[in-house]
Design a protein around this motif. Structure first.
Motif, PDB file in Angstrom:
ATOM      1  N   GLN A 133      32.678   8.771  33.924  1.00  0.00           N
ATOM      2  CA  GLN A 133      32.158   9.790  33.005  1.00  0.00           C
ATOM      3  C   GLN A 133      31.434  10.855  33.813  1.00  0.00           C
ATOM      4  OE1 GLN A 133      29.918   7.444  29.795  1.00  0.00           O
ATOM      5  NE2 GLN A 133      29.855   6.233  31.668  1.00  0.00           N
ATOM      6  N   PHE A 134      32.025  12.030  33.872  1.00  0.00           N
ATOM      7  CA  PHE A 134      31.369  13.095  34.639  1.00  0.00           C
ATOM      8  C   PHE A 134      31.877  14.456  34.178  1.00  0.00           C
ATOM      9  CE2 PHE A 134      35.335  12.251  36.773  1.00  0.00           C
ATOM     10  CZ  PHE A 134      35.791  13.503  37.124  1.00  0.00           C
ATOM     11  N   GLU A 135      31.049  15.452  34.435  1.00  0.00           N
ATOM     12  CA  GLU A 135      31.458  16.847  34.216  1.00  0.00           C
ATOM     13  C   GLU A 135      31.069  17.631  35.454  1.00  0.00           C
ATOM     14  OE1 GLU A 135      29.380  17.985  30.629  1.00  0.00           O
ATOM     15  OE2 GLU A 135      31.059  17.300  29.380  1.00  0.00           O
ATOM     16  N   VAL A 136      31.892  18.620  35.812  1.00  0.00           N
ATOM     17  CA  VAL A 136      31.603  19.419  37.002  1.00  0.00           C
ATOM     18  C   VAL A 136      31.253  20.848  36.586  1.00  0.00           C
ATOM     19  CG1 VAL A 136      32.491  20.247  39.228  1.00  0.00           C
ATOM     20  CG2 VAL A 136      33.271  18.047  38.330  1.00  0.00           C
ATOM     21  N   PHE A 137      30.197  21.392  37.185  1.00  0.00           N
ATOM     22  CA  PHE A 137      29.772  22.766  36.903  1.00  0.00           C
ATOM     23  C   PHE A 137      29.757  23.558  38.200  1.00  0.00           C
ATOM     24  CE2 PHE A 137      28.008  19.898  33.827  1.00  0.00           C
ATOM     25  CZ  PHE A 137      28.185  20.537  32.609  1.00  0.00           C
ATOM     26  N   LEU A 138      30.412  24.720  38.200  1.00  0.00           N
ATOM     27  CA  LEU A 138      30.370  25.606  39.370  1.00  0.00           C
ATOM     28  C   LEU A 138      29.475  26.781  39.011  1.00  0.00           C
ATOM     29  CD1 LEU A 138      31.423  26.469  42.207  1.00  0.00           C
ATOM     30  CD2 LEU A 138      33.317  27.604  41.025  1.00  0.00           C
ATOM     31  N   GLU A 139      28.410  26.949  39.762  1.00  0.00           N
ATOM     32  CA  GLU A 139      27.419  27.995  39.474  1.00  0.00           C
ATOM     33  C   GLU A 139      27.034  28.005  38.002  1.00  0.00           C
ATOM     34  OE1 GLU A 139      29.301  31.276  41.406  1.00  0.00           O
ATOM     35  OE2 GLU A 139      28.761  30.403  43.344  1.00  0.00           O
ATOM     36  N   GLY A 140      26.772  26.826  37.459  1.00  0.00           N
ATOM     37  CA  GLY A 140      26.267  26.709  36.089  1.00  0.00           C
ATOM     38  C   GLY A 140      27.337  26.653  35.009  1.00  0.00           C
ATOM     39  N   LYS A 141      28.578  26.969  35.356  1.00  0.00           N
ATOM     40  CA  LYS A 141      29.635  26.995  34.334  1.00  0.00           C
ATOM     41  C   LYS A 141      30.562  25.799  34.513  1.00  0.00           C
ATOM     42  CE  LYS A 141      30.896  31.739  33.190  1.00  0.00           C
ATOM     43  NZ  LYS A 141      31.632  32.578  34.073  1.00  0.00           N
ATOM     44  N   ARG A 142      30.912  25.125  33.409  1.00  0.00           N
ATOM     45  CA  ARG A 142      31.816  23.977  33.485  1.00  0.00           C
ATOM     46  C   ARG A 142      33.102  24.394  34.200  1.00  0.00           C
ATOM     47  NH1 ARG A 142      33.201  19.523  29.721  1.00  0.00           N
ATOM     48  NH2 ARG A 142      34.563  18.220  31.027  1.00  0.00           N
ATOM     49  N   GLU A 143      33.526  23.605  35.193  1.00  0.00           N
ATOM     50  CA  GLU A 143      34.730  23.944  35.967  1.00  0.00           C
ATOM     51  C   GLU A 143      35.711  22.780  35.858  1.00  0.00           C
ATOM     52  OE1 GLU A 143      37.182  25.651  37.112  1.00  0.00           O
ATOM     53  OE2 GLU A 143      35.913  27.030  38.281  1.00  0.00           O
ATOM     54  N   LYS A 144      36.503  22.821  34.765  1.00  0.00           N
ATOM     55  CA  LYS A 144      37.405  21.696  34.524  1.00  0.00           C
ATOM     56  C   LYS A 144      38.474  21.579  35.604  1.00  0.00           C
ATOM     57  CE  LYS A 144      36.864  20.933  29.655  1.00  0.00           C
ATOM     58  NZ  LYS A 144      37.414  20.840  28.327  1.00  0.00           N
ATOM     59  N   ALA A 145      38.802  22.716  36.246  1.00  0.00           N
ATOM     60  CA  ALA A 145      39.867  22.690  37.263  1.00  0.00           C
ATOM     61  C   ALA A 145      39.508  21.768  38.431  1.00  0.00           C
ATOM     62  CB  ALA A 145      40.117  24.108  37.767  1.00  0.00           C
ATOM     63  N   PHE A 146      38.196  21.533  38.670  1.00  0.00           N
ATOM     64  CA  PHE A 146      37.788  20.673  39.795  1.00  0.00           C
ATOM     65  C   PHE A 146      37.843  19.189  39.419  1.00  0.00           C
ATOM     66  CE2 PHE A 146      34.685  23.755  42.213  1.00  0.00           C
ATOM     67  CZ  PHE A 146      35.734  24.633  42.397  1.00  0.00           C
ATOM     68  N   GLU A 147      37.923  18.906  38.113  1.00  0.00           N
ATOM     69  CA  GLU A 147      37.697  17.522  37.682  1.00  0.00           C
ATOM     70  C   GLU A 147      38.791  16.534  38.099  1.00  0.00           C
ATOM     71  OE1 GLU A 147      36.173  17.827  33.645  1.00  0.00           O
ATOM     72  OE2 GLU A 147      34.406  18.932  34.368  1.00  0.00           O
ATOM     73  N   PRO A 148      40.088  16.929  38.088  1.00  0.00           N
ATOM     74  CA  PRO A 148      41.095  15.944  38.539  1.00  0.00           C
ATOM     75  C   PRO A 148      40.864  15.483  39.981  1.00  0.00           C
ATOM     76  CG  PRO A 148      42.147  17.792  37.412  1.00  0.00           C
ATOM     77  CD  PRO A 148      40.701  18.149  37.577  1.00  0.00           C
ATOM     78  N   LYS A 149      40.430  16.400  40.845  1.00  0.00           N
ATOM     79  CA  LYS A 149      40.187  16.034  42.247  1.00  0.00           C
ATOM     80  C   LYS A 149      38.995  15.055  42.359  1.00  0.00           C
ATOM     81  CE  LYS A 149      40.650  17.385  46.807  1.00  0.00           C
ATOM     82  NZ  LYS A 149      40.734  18.195  47.919  1.00  0.00           N
ATOM     83  N   ILE A 150      37.982  15.278  41.518  1.00  0.00           N
ATOM     84  CA  ILE A 150      36.810  14.387  41.535  1.00  0.00           C
ATOM     85  C   ILE A 150      37.198  13.016  40.955  1.00  0.00           C
ATOM     86  CG2 ILE A 150      34.409  14.070  40.753  1.00  0.00           C
ATOM     87  CD1 ILE A 150      34.639  16.431  42.636  1.00  0.00           C
ATOM     88  N   LEU A 151      38.044  13.040  39.925  1.00  0.00           N
ATOM     89  CA  LEU A 151      38.489  11.770  39.336  1.00  0.00           C
ATOM     90  C   LEU A 151      39.240  10.941  40.384  1.00  0.00           C
ATOM     91  CD1 LEU A 151      38.791   9.939  36.861  1.00  0.00           C
ATOM     92  CD2 LEU A 151      40.885  11.176  36.279  1.00  0.00           C
ATOM     93  N   GLN A 152      40.135  11.601  41.108  1.00  0.00           N
ATOM     94  CA  GLN A 152      40.894  10.898  42.157  1.00  0.00           C
ATOM     95  C   GLN A 152      39.928  10.358  43.236  1.00  0.00           C
ATOM     96  OE1 GLN A 152      42.885  13.396  45.043  1.00  0.00           O
ATOM     97  NE2 GLN A 152      44.717  12.128  44.971  1.00  0.00           N
ATOM     98  N   PHE A 153      38.928  11.162  43.554  1.00  0.00           N
ATOM     99  CA  PHE A 153      37.917  10.756  44.547  1.00  0.00           C
ATOM    100  C   PHE A 153      37.167   9.511  44.052  1.00  0.00           C
ATOM    101  CE2 PHE A 153      33.440  11.781  46.164  1.00  0.00           C
ATOM    102  CZ  PHE A 153      33.660  11.229  47.423  1.00  0.00           C
ATOM    103  N   PHE A 154      36.697   9.555  42.798  1.00  0.00           N
ATOM    104  CA  PHE A 154      35.960   8.407  42.244  1.00  0.00           C
ATOM    105  C   PHE A 154      36.834   7.146  42.255  1.00  0.00           C
ATOM    106  CE2 PHE A 154      32.271  10.376  39.538  1.00  0.00           C
ATOM    107  CZ  PHE A 154      31.751  10.932  40.694  1.00  0.00           C
ATOM    108  N   LYS A 155      38.115   7.313  41.912  1.00  0.00           N
ATOM    109  CA  LYS A 155      39.008   6.140  41.919  1.00  0.00           C
ATOM    110  C   LYS A 155      39.107   5.558  43.328  1.00  0.00           C
ATOM    111  CE  LYS A 155      42.023   7.350  38.050  1.00  0.00           C
ATOM    112  NZ  LYS A 155      43.267   8.066  37.727  1.00  0.00           N
ATOM    113  N   ARG A 156      39.198   6.446  44.314  1.00  0.00           N
ATOM    114  CA  ARG A 156      39.349   5.961  45.696  1.00  0.00           C
ATOM    115  C   ARG A 156      38.082   5.287  46.214  1.00  0.00           C
ATOM    116  NH1 ARG A 156      42.020  11.126  48.524  1.00  0.00           N
ATOM    117  NH2 ARG A 156      44.153  10.870  47.835  1.00  0.00           N
ATOM    118  N   ILE A 157      36.916   5.729  45.750  1.00  0.00           N
ATOM    119  CA  ILE A 157      35.675   5.205  46.355  1.00  0.00           C
ATOM    120  C   ILE A 157      35.000   4.121  45.512  1.00  0.00           C
ATOM    121  CG2 ILE A 157      35.232   7.330  47.649  1.00  0.00           C
ATOM    122  CD1 ILE A 157      33.042   8.029  45.620  1.00  0.00           C
TER     123      ILE A 157
END
Ligand code: PMV
Length: 359
Positions: A71-95
């Motif tokens: 469960q996470f949300e990513v914000f770039l300079e204060g604004k939700r940045e959904k485009a970054f979320e698949p990469k973070i999801l893959q990262f979380f799965k790996r770690i």
């Protein structure tokens, strides 16, 4: 050392809520990593300069909430940045194996870069390093032990590698090595280590003026590029060449041999791009202005005996590297001859940096 040494013992109790905040730098490889195997393992050793002004700041807010999903949300300079979320999801799965608390929290990941998004400077190395450091601070808080700094940094680099290979070289500085090599003690395929030997004063405070030629929305992502090194006709020779350049670089860094340094650094940049041009499918990331800049650098070096040289990342921007002692003349040359080839004359005058800082 193996992957299993990064799996923690079971946690006794978890922290409830809070936040951690880290600043982590970008890095520029002198001997390049291009080609991987297994789970983000390098096919050759690479060495990089850690930068100072190009960095990502990440604040990780966490709140205890058990779930069967991340469960996470990513914000770039204060604004939700959904485009970054698949990469973070893959990262979380790996770690997850190495940080088994991830599904016990809801996270808000707030991130901002010191360089403009349109600059073509990749934020994956600094971004994955900053996030890994925040996650390590959380693990340290959960474990409530005095985790030694070297254990903390090694695991942060190990995690960052699983986010983006070159990110494991953004957890320290000013020189980082990733990939096991007989000439560099304690080097490892699993993580980046600080260069373990003393370095000649010619390289202290080395400059990197990044010339922003193109915003470089990459036609080919770096993961696709790495994959094209499988079955690449020149791959094997390239990996051997890079490893032999690491051996040479160790001597050069000790002796301060600038002409030999220039030869390796420029050759490495061109070999990286030659691999791209000879992949199938083939692609070219340099632009005509990148070549103009390279030619002007060569001419200036011939005319003046200067020690400036160039390197390239996976894009059209040109990094101009030079010793601190040549700052004034080189910077005047950059202003008068090279900025005309940059988009809106934009550049970032950077230098070697010491590594991440907790904020
Ligand atoms: O970290 P990745 O997977 O995005 O790979 C980037 C590799 C280069 O930046 C092109 C070279 C390097 O060693 O940094």
């Amino acid at each position: 050392m193996s992957e299993s040494s990064f799996i923690p013992e079971t946690y006794k109790d978890l922290a409830e809520e809070g936040n951690f905040h880290w600043q982590a730098p970008s890095n520029i490889a002198l001997v390049k990593y291009w080609g991987k195997h297994g789970e983000q393992l390098p096919r050759n050793t690479s060495i990089s300069f850690t930068l100072n002004k190009c960095f990502t700041e990440t604040k990780l807010q966490f709140e205890r909430k058990d779930s069967s999903n991340f469960q996470f949300e990513v914000f770039l300079e204060g604004k939700r940045e959904k485009a970054f979320e698949p990469k973070i999801l893959q990262f979380f799965k790996r770690i997850e194996t190495y940080l088994p608390f991830l599904k016990n929290y809801q996270f808000a990941i707030h991130t901002a870069n010191s360089f403009p998004h349109s600059s073509g400077i990749a934020s994956s190395a600094s971004g994955m390093s900053a996030l890994s450091l925040c996650l390590m601070s959380l693990e340290k808080a959960i474990l409530k032990n005095d985790m030694d700094d070297s254990i903390f940094n090694r695991k942060a680099s190990f995690l960052a590698r699983l986010g983006s290979g070159s990110a494991c070289r953004s957890t320290g500085g000013p020189l980082m090595v990733w990939g096991e090599h007989p000439a560099v003690k304690n080097s490892s395929d699993l993580l980046g280590v600080e260069y373990p030997y003393s370095v000649h004063k010619n390289f202290s405070n080395y400059r990197d003026c990044i010339l922003l030629v193109d915003k470089g929305e990459k036609q080919v992502s770096s993961s696709v590029g790495h994959n094209l090194m499988h079955n690449h006709p020149y791959a094997q020779k390239r990996f051997e060449f890079a490893n032999s350049n690491i051996g040479r670089m160790v001597n050069i860094l000790a002796d301060g041999d600038l002409p030999a340094f220039i030869e390796i650094v420029e050759s490495e940049a061109l070999q990286l791009h030659a691999m791209m041009m000879t992949s199938l499918p083939y692609f070219i990331l340099m632009k005509p202005n990148s070549l103009e800049i390279i030619n002007r650098i060569w001419q200036f070096r011939q005319d003046t005996g200067s020690s400036l040289c160039f390197t390239l990342d996976a894009g059209a921007n040109v990094h101009v590297l030079y010793p601190e002692s040549e700052e004034e003349t080189t910077f005047n040359f950059i202003k008068s001859e090279l900025l005309q080839f940059c988009r809106n004359r934009e550049y970032i005058a950077d230098r070697l940096g010491a590594g991440p800082v907790q904020l």
